[in-house]
Design a protein around this motif. Structure first.
Motif, PDB file in Angstrom:
ATOM      1  N   ILE A 122       0.691  -1.074  -0.023  1.00 52.15           N
ATOM      2  CA  ILE A 122      -0.090   0.074  -0.090  1.00 52.15           C
ATOM      3  C   ILE A 122       0.899   1.198   0.046  1.00 52.15           C
ATOM      4  O   ILE A 122       1.775   1.261   0.666  1.00 52.15           O
TER       5      ILE A 122
ATOM      6  N   PRO B 230      10.103   3.393   2.527  1.00 50.32           N
ATOM      7  CA  PRO B 230       9.456   2.091   2.011  1.00 50.32           C
ATOM      8  C   PRO B 230       9.626   0.915   3.287  1.00 50.32           C
ATOM      9  O   PRO B 230      10.641   0.967   3.973  1.00 50.32           O
ATOM     10  N   TYR B 231       8.816   0.242   3.470  1.00 57.78           N
ATOM     11  CA  TYR B 231       8.733  -0.609   4.613  1.00 57.78           C
ATOM     12  C   TYR B 231       8.590  -2.154   4.033  1.00 57.78           C
ATOM     13  O   TYR B 231       7.584  -2.481   3.141  1.00 57.78           O
TER      14      TYR B 231
ATOM     15  N   ALA C 255      11.025  -5.720  -3.556  1.00 61.92           N
ATOM     16  CA  ALA C 255      11.674  -4.634  -4.301  1.00 61.92           C
ATOM     17  C   ALA C 255      11.741  -4.354  -5.754  1.00 61.92           C
ATOM     18  O   ALA C 255      11.991  -3.495  -6.040  1.00 61.92           O
ATOM     19  N   GLY C 256      10.818  -5.367  -6.358  1.00 59.39           N
ATOM     20  CA  GLY C 256      10.585  -5.215  -7.733  1.00 59.39           C
ATOM     21  C   GLY C 256      11.685  -5.654  -8.823  1.00 59.39           C
ATOM     22  O   GLY C 256      11.790  -5.198  -9.926  1.00 59.39           O
TER      23      GLY C 256
ATOM     24  N   SER D 113       4.341  -4.206  -6.237  1.00 63.04           N
ATOM     25  CA  SER D 113       5.243  -4.172  -5.204  1.00 63.04           C
ATOM     26  C   SER D 113       6.542  -3.867  -5.659  1.00 63.04           C
ATOM     27  O   SER D 113       7.216  -4.257  -6.471  1.00 63.04           O
ATOM     28  N   TYR D 114       7.155  -2.706  -5.101  1.00 65.40           N
ATOM     29  CA  TYR D 114       8.494  -2.260  -5.313  1.00 65.40           C
ATOM     30  C   TYR D 114       8.579  -1.435  -4.119  1.00 65.40           C
ATOM     31  O   TYR D 114       8.029  -0.919  -3.581  1.00 65.40           O
ATOM     32  N   LEU D 115      10.212  -1.397  -3.694  1.00 67.58           N
ATOM     33  CA  LEU D 115      10.392  -0.500  -2.718  1.00 67.58           C
ATOM     34  C   LEU D 115      11.589   0.617  -3.172  1.00 67.58           C
ATOM     35  O   LEU D 115      12.728   0.172  -3.287  1.00 67.58           O
ATOM     36  N   ASP D 116      11.043   1.691  -3.344  1.00 73.44           N
ATOM     37  CA  ASP D 116      11.832   2.669  -3.881  1.00 73.44           C
ATOM     38  C   ASP D 116      11.567   4.136  -2.988  1.00 73.44           C
ATOM     39  O   ASP D 116      10.413   4.521  -2.549  1.00 73.44           O
ATOM     40  N   PRO D 117      12.283   4.593  -2.316  1.00 70.47           N
ATOM     41  CA  PRO D 117      12.252   6.030  -1.491  1.00 70.47           C
ATOM     42  C   PRO D 117      11.255   6.935  -2.157  1.00 70.47           C
ATOM     43  O   PRO D 117      11.001   7.760  -1.637  1.00 70.47           O
ATOM     44  N   LYS D 118      11.493   6.871  -3.382  1.00 72.09           N
ATOM     45  CA  LYS D 118      10.868   8.208  -4.195  1.00 72.09           C
ATOM     46  C   LYS D 118       9.233   7.893  -4.205  1.00 72.09           C
ATOM     47  O   LYS D 118       8.544   8.885  -4.371  1.00 72.09           O
ATOM     48  N   ASP D 119       8.866   6.681  -4.141  1.00 72.38           N
ATOM     49  CA  ASP D 119       7.395   6.264  -3.991  1.00 72.38           C
ATOM     50  C   ASP D 119       7.121   5.259  -2.893  1.00 72.38           C
ATOM     51  O   ASP D 119       7.144   3.949  -3.545  1.00 72.38           O
ATOM     52  N   PRO D 120       7.343   5.648  -1.669  1.00 74.04           N
ATOM     53  CA  PRO D 120       7.367   4.721  -0.826  1.00 74.04           C
ATOM     54  C   PRO D 120       6.116   3.729  -0.594  1.00 74.04           C
ATOM     55  O   PRO D 120       4.896   4.254  -0.712  1.00 74.04           O
ATOM     56  N   ILE D 121       6.271   2.591  -0.662  1.00 70.84           N
ATOM     57  CA  ILE D 121       5.073   1.615  -0.084  1.00 70.84           C
ATOM     58  C   ILE D 121       5.363   0.683   1.300  1.00 70.84           C
ATOM     59  O   ILE D 121       6.421   0.735   1.592  1.00 70.84           O
ATOM     60  N   ALA D 122       4.402   0.316   1.681  1.00 70.54           N
ATOM     61  CA  ALA D 122       4.688  -0.598   2.818  1.00 70.54           C
ATOM     62  C   ALA D 122       4.139  -2.026   2.498  1.00 70.54           C
ATOM     63  O   ALA D 122       3.009  -2.054   1.891  1.00 70.54           O
TER      64      ALA D 122
END
Lengths: 323, 308, 393
Positions: free
Chosen positions: A234, B65-66, C70-71, C197-206
């Motif tokens: 999310i 991100p978490y 993390a994609g 699902s990706y983990l990128d500080p520019k577009d944070p997701i949990a």
């Protein structure tokens, strides 16, 4: 069968109280059950516990939706304290209403012939809820602080329950507390809780409250299957239900957890920032113009660390009052 | 240049409104550590108090991100994240795992050791509250001698934990990683500067932060910082830093007032003179060991940057 | 390029061609060669990827879940005890909807089992939210690794997938395999674009926050629905692959002589090849025998099975593992698929712990089926093949 919901905060012992209540009923040869809300809540967070009392075996294992009685261990939860007063425009509010408010209509589903047992310093006729209903009121926080040294109001409220509803006798409540609290916390602490229960019983006032109070509707994000992000991944977003995803805890009104709040003396403050660093909740703000700090009461859980670490005693902790 | 408190930003990386208990040492540590680390980070959290108090779906206190999956895999998960960042060309992003002491000293030790041995480019932070607090205070390998927990209760036969605290920082030093440090929420400048140093170092970095727990230790909730200070004063916790094999003691403990520290906490209240003497002896031995270890490594590794 | 290789090599080569970016794996017999081949490819500079030599299978799956979250396209492989050790994390991969591909080299797990093939490692993983496909040849392993990424990454699916191959019978048997060229694969399998699902500080997701009960059931339903959609996707990807590579593996199931068959045996894995020979032999003798190779076990192609078996007079199911006290797990699927049919369904449990399943064993299965077709009922529903002290039929 009588169904009871106990509203409390983590650490106040709502679950233990529900169990002691069930035990008390069993001492009167009744059948009873008690169960928690099965949450993962920390100390201070709103929790609920449930109890049922009947003459014969109870079959249902479902939650309770239409209680005969509610017991509210904390004045905040019944909306008797207004933590968000003057907080319009706070990042955690939307149109002045805290989105993560714990303030709930505790009369929801309540049997009109039932009763609400409240921890409040006000007499019944000064309490206003959504329903005009029988209430028992007692200043349980004060009793708990006097007898136990900390605001665990559970035992005191069991005394108030016995007085208000007469479903179980105060004698049985005492036995229930010795049985359940004794096992978990030891006999000495159980005895102090019995004392709190007795004081609760003695000081409870029973009467009718006024009704018609409106509580802001709690909107919860419960999307259909197609609207849920796959894999629960999310991102941060604002919806009509409040904030979701990263950073969204800013709407949680954790300030409602506290019993004491800090007051900063700007004159004494040396702007050393120790309180700013040591606040676990980020409630202390730096005010460079004044070379002092401010407190964000929306989040402050009242731990008192700021007051402890202040090298110049510029922060004092003050008991929260209803109003 | 050493960081001062005023250098930390006002803006939270770990948001307010999280649901940690009032007075939580872990929350105190984490929100300040996050401020030092900044926004260019990815956080992994295994099962722990933190995985609950940082919010349940769809709520989340992290603004970065978490990722979370299970309890015992922090070392492995951050390895995967770090390698993925490398593939994506995001070399500026720091991958950080934050685990409790149970997730570190016990169930997560294997994955931690593996990641350290591979010298993965990550920061591993253990917030040490000396028991399984998320599930209601059961003993962990990091629980100190004598402490009462729900699985080392005070009974008629035995009172509290019979065994001694597992020294995970020492185990990590034995992995010869570039940076291992211990810190405490009660020593702000020491803590934030160690986080800064960790951030500026490449390779595997381990930081164990002493974080008192109000319900688990049984003390007045305003005393979190005071307890942390006493722990360092009496030798129940040392402030250490091991860079490229060279151990440095950041603060000389007074090695006194152990009883004052113990008596403030419900978990130690039952301890008799004999148990306290045993504990005192064990921490004095530990202190002697660390002094000797520091001397030795200073000699062995002095002047050698590439010593590991 | 056509070469004589084992399935571990075929898999490794396909993984290289799929431009996988992160691999984490741990050696275990009979999968070990796979981690060795990949290491060699990387050290020789012909494969460009992050390779994490983890200290356990638990860490292998944990690392690839993280890298895929993390994609980044990720791969792992294991067998037996290793898969059992991964079990906990398999639910996370499914729950987070991560299209990870895993090569499972089937091997018995637990005590009284050795290092040889049995499906009691992968069968217990069937409820974790992973697609499962069972293969018959080294060529099929190779081709299915390539197809697996396309199936798993399809936005209608977004689920992890296991390609299950028989330990030793495939892993340690060399046979000719057409190894795909890079340009061919690039034309078939596009680069992975992480959308959910990706983990990128520019577009944070949990990703993977602890989920309370208000949401879990809907997430579970999403997985169930994606699993059902995967049936179409498996067929589409097979056709696309067949067009581009000229090799058609038939999607969910493959059939032989089923059109007029009186008896049909449903197989998984390499036993299919042996059964193909037996069926031909029986046909020559005028026996109306048919064969279905079940390729997808999750999702299970129940409708296709029901359709194919609708005119049969006896249906047999081959199982290489047991759900104790009930029968084989494959048998239970078939019973479910044929729930409204009166046809006798007979389970044949055999080949456990790598015991050979020879022509004679397959013939004995067909004998039992032909007898049941004649009488219209099964003597026993659960048969144990080639088991000392247990009489078949």
């Amino acid at each position: 069968m009588k169904e009871i919901i106990l509203h409390g905060r983590g650490g106040q012992g709502a679950v233990l109280a529900a169990q002691a209540l069930a035990s008390a009923a069993v001492f009167e040869d009744k059948y009873a059950m008690a169960f928690p809300h099965f949450g993962a809540e920390r100390r201070g967070a709103p929790v609920a516990a449930f109890a049922r009392i009947a003459e014969g075996r109870i079959l249902t294992k479902a939650h309770i939706y239409k209680p005969d009685y509610v017991i509210v261990l904390d004045p905040w939860l019944a909306g008797l304290v207004d933590v968000a007063k003057g907080m319009e425009g706070h990042e955690g509010t939307s149109g002045g209403v805290p989105m993560g408010s714990v303030k709930t209509d505790i009369c929801q589903g309540l049997n009109k012939k039932g009763a609400a047992v409240l921890n409040t310093a006000r007499p019944p006729d000064e309490v206003r809820l959504s329903l005009e209903v029988c209430v028992g009121t007692v200043d349980a926080t004060t009793i708990a602080l006097e007898t136990l040294g900390h605001p665990a109001t559970n035992s005191c409220m069991l005394g108030a329950f016995a007085k208000t509803t007469e479903e179980v006798s105060i004698g049985s409540i005492e036995k229930g507390i010795m049985d359940v609290f004794g096992e978990r916390l030891g006999e000495g602490i159980a005895e102090r809780n019995v004392k709190a229960a007795k004081l609760g019983f003695e000081r409870t006032e029973v009467g009718m409250c006024s009704g018609g109070r409106e509580f802001p509707a709690q909107k919860k994000w419960l999307p259909d299957v197609d609207e849920l992000p796959p894999g629960c991944a999310i991102r941060s977003q604002d919806t009509e239900y409040g904030k979701l995803g990263p950073g969204s805890t800013v709407q949680n009104e954790t300030g409602s957890w506290r019993t004491f709040h800090p007051i900063v003396d700007d004159e004494k403050c040396t702007y050393c920032m120790l309180c700013w660093f040591h606040c676990p909740d980020g409630c202390i703000g730096r005010v460079p113009d004044k070379e002092s700090v401010s407190v964000d009461y929306f989040y402050c859980k009242g731990c008192g660390i700021c007051s402890e670490v202040c090298p110049v005693d510029a922060i004092t902790m003050v008991r929260e009052v209803e109003g | 240049m050493r960081l001062k408190l005023k250098d930390l930003p006002e803006e939270n990386i770990f948001s307010s409104g999280h649901t940690a208990c009032a007075g939580c040492g872990a929350a105190m540590a984490i929100r300040n550590i996050a401020k030092v680390l900044g926004k260019e980070i990815i956080i992994y959290v295994p099962a722990s108090c933190l995985s609950v108090f940082n919010g349940l779906f769809p709520s989340c206190a992290w603004t970065v991100p978490y990722h979370h999956t299970v309890f015992e895999n922090t070392g492995a998960a951050i390895s995967g994240l770090s390698r993925a960042m490398k593939r994506k060309g995001l070399d500026n992003v720091t991958v950080v795992g934050i685990a409790g002491d149970g997730g570190t000293a016990d169930i997560g030790l294997q994955a931690l050791s593996g990641a350290a041995e591979r010298n993965e480019d990550v920061i591993y932070i253990c917030y040490d509250n000396e028991a399984y607090m998320n599930t209601g205070v059961q003993r962990s390998g990091s629980t100190p001698h004598g402490a009462s927990t729900t699985t080392t209760p005070v009974g008629k036969l035995m009172k509290g934990k019979q065994d001694f605290k597992k020294d995970v920082p020492l185990i990590m030093m034995a992995h010869s990683v570039p940076y291992v440090a211990t810190a405490s929420v009660s020593f702000p400048l020491d803590l934030i500067n160690k986080v800064k140093k960790a951030k500026e170092t490449k390779g595997f970095r381990y930081l164990q932060v002493y974080a008192p727990c109000v319900p688990g230790w049984g003390y007045e909730q305003s005393k979190t910082v005071e307890l942390g200070k006493l722990a360092v004063e009496c030798g129940m916790w040392f402030l250490l830093e091991c860079e490229n094999g060279q151990l440095k003691i950041n603060r000389e403990p007074k090695m006194k007032n152990l009883e004052t520290y113990l008596k403030m906490q419900g978990r130690f209240r039952h301890m008799d003179e004999k148990q306290i003497a045993e504990l005192q002896e064990s921490i004095e031995r530990k202190w002697e060991f660390y002094k000797g270890y520091a001397d030795l490594t200073q000699r062995l590794y002095s002047g050698s940057e590439a010593s590991v | 390029m056509r070469r004589v290789v084992g399935s571990n090599y075929a898999t490794s080569h396909a993984v290289m061609r799929a431009r996988v970016e992160v691999i984490a794996a741990y050696p275990i017999t009979p999968q070990t060669q796979m981690v060795e081949h990949i290491a060699k490819f990387i050290n020789d500079g012909i494969m460009d990827c992050e390779y994490i030599n983890v200290e356990s299978e638990h860490s292998a799956i944990s690392a690839v879940i993280a890298s895929q979250a993390a994609g980044v396209r990720s791969f792992t492989s294991t067998a037996s005890q290793g898969l059992a050790l991964m079990h906990e994390l398999l639910f996370s991969a499914g729950g987070l909807r991560l299209p990870i591909v895993m090569g499972v080299v089937n091997r018995s797990v637990g005590s009284t089992g050795g290092i040889w093939v049995e499906y009691n490692d992968s069968m217990p993983q069937r409820d974790c939210g992973w697609l499962q496909m069972y293969v018959e040849t080294n060529q099929e392993v190779h081709d299915m690794i390539l197809q697996a990424y396309k199936i798993a990454e399809d936005k209608r699916v977004l689920l992890p997938i296991m390609i299950c191959s028989d330990g030793f019978i495939l892993s340690h048997t060399v046979e000719p395999v057409e190894l795909a060229e890079q340009e061919e694969v690039d034309g078939f399998l596009p680069k992975y674009e992480a959308r959910h699902s990706y983990l990128d500080p520019k577009d944070p997701i949990a990703s993977g926050i602890v989920t309370p009960r208000e949401y879990r059931q809907e997430f579970a339903y999403q997985i169930h629905r994606a699993m059902l959609e995967a049936k179409d996707v498996i067929g589409e990807v097979n056709r696309d692959f067949a067009d581009k590579f000229g090799r058609d593996h038939s999607g969910l199931i493959e059939t032989e002589f089923v059109e007029d068959a009186e008896v049909i045996l449903l197989t998984l894995g390499t036993v299919t090849s042996t059964a193909r020979g037996v069926v031909r032999e029986l046909r020559k003798k005028g026996k109306k025998a048919g064969l279905v190779k079940v390729r997808a076990f999750r999702p299970y192609p129940a409708e296709r099975i029901a359709e194919v078996c609708k005119d049969a007079r006896a249906v047999g199911v081959y199982d290489r593992s047991v759900s104790f006290g009930v029968g084989g797990p494959h048998y239970l699927e078939v019973r479910n698929a044929l729930f409204d049919s009166d046809v006798p369904v007979i389970d044949f449990i055999g080949g456990l712990g790598g015991r050979d399943v020879a022509e004679a064993d397959v013939r004995s299965m067909y004998d039992v089926l032909l007898e049941a077709a004649k009488t219209g009922k099964a003597k026993r529903n659960i048969e144990w093949v080639n088991t000392r002290g247990v009489v078949l039929g």
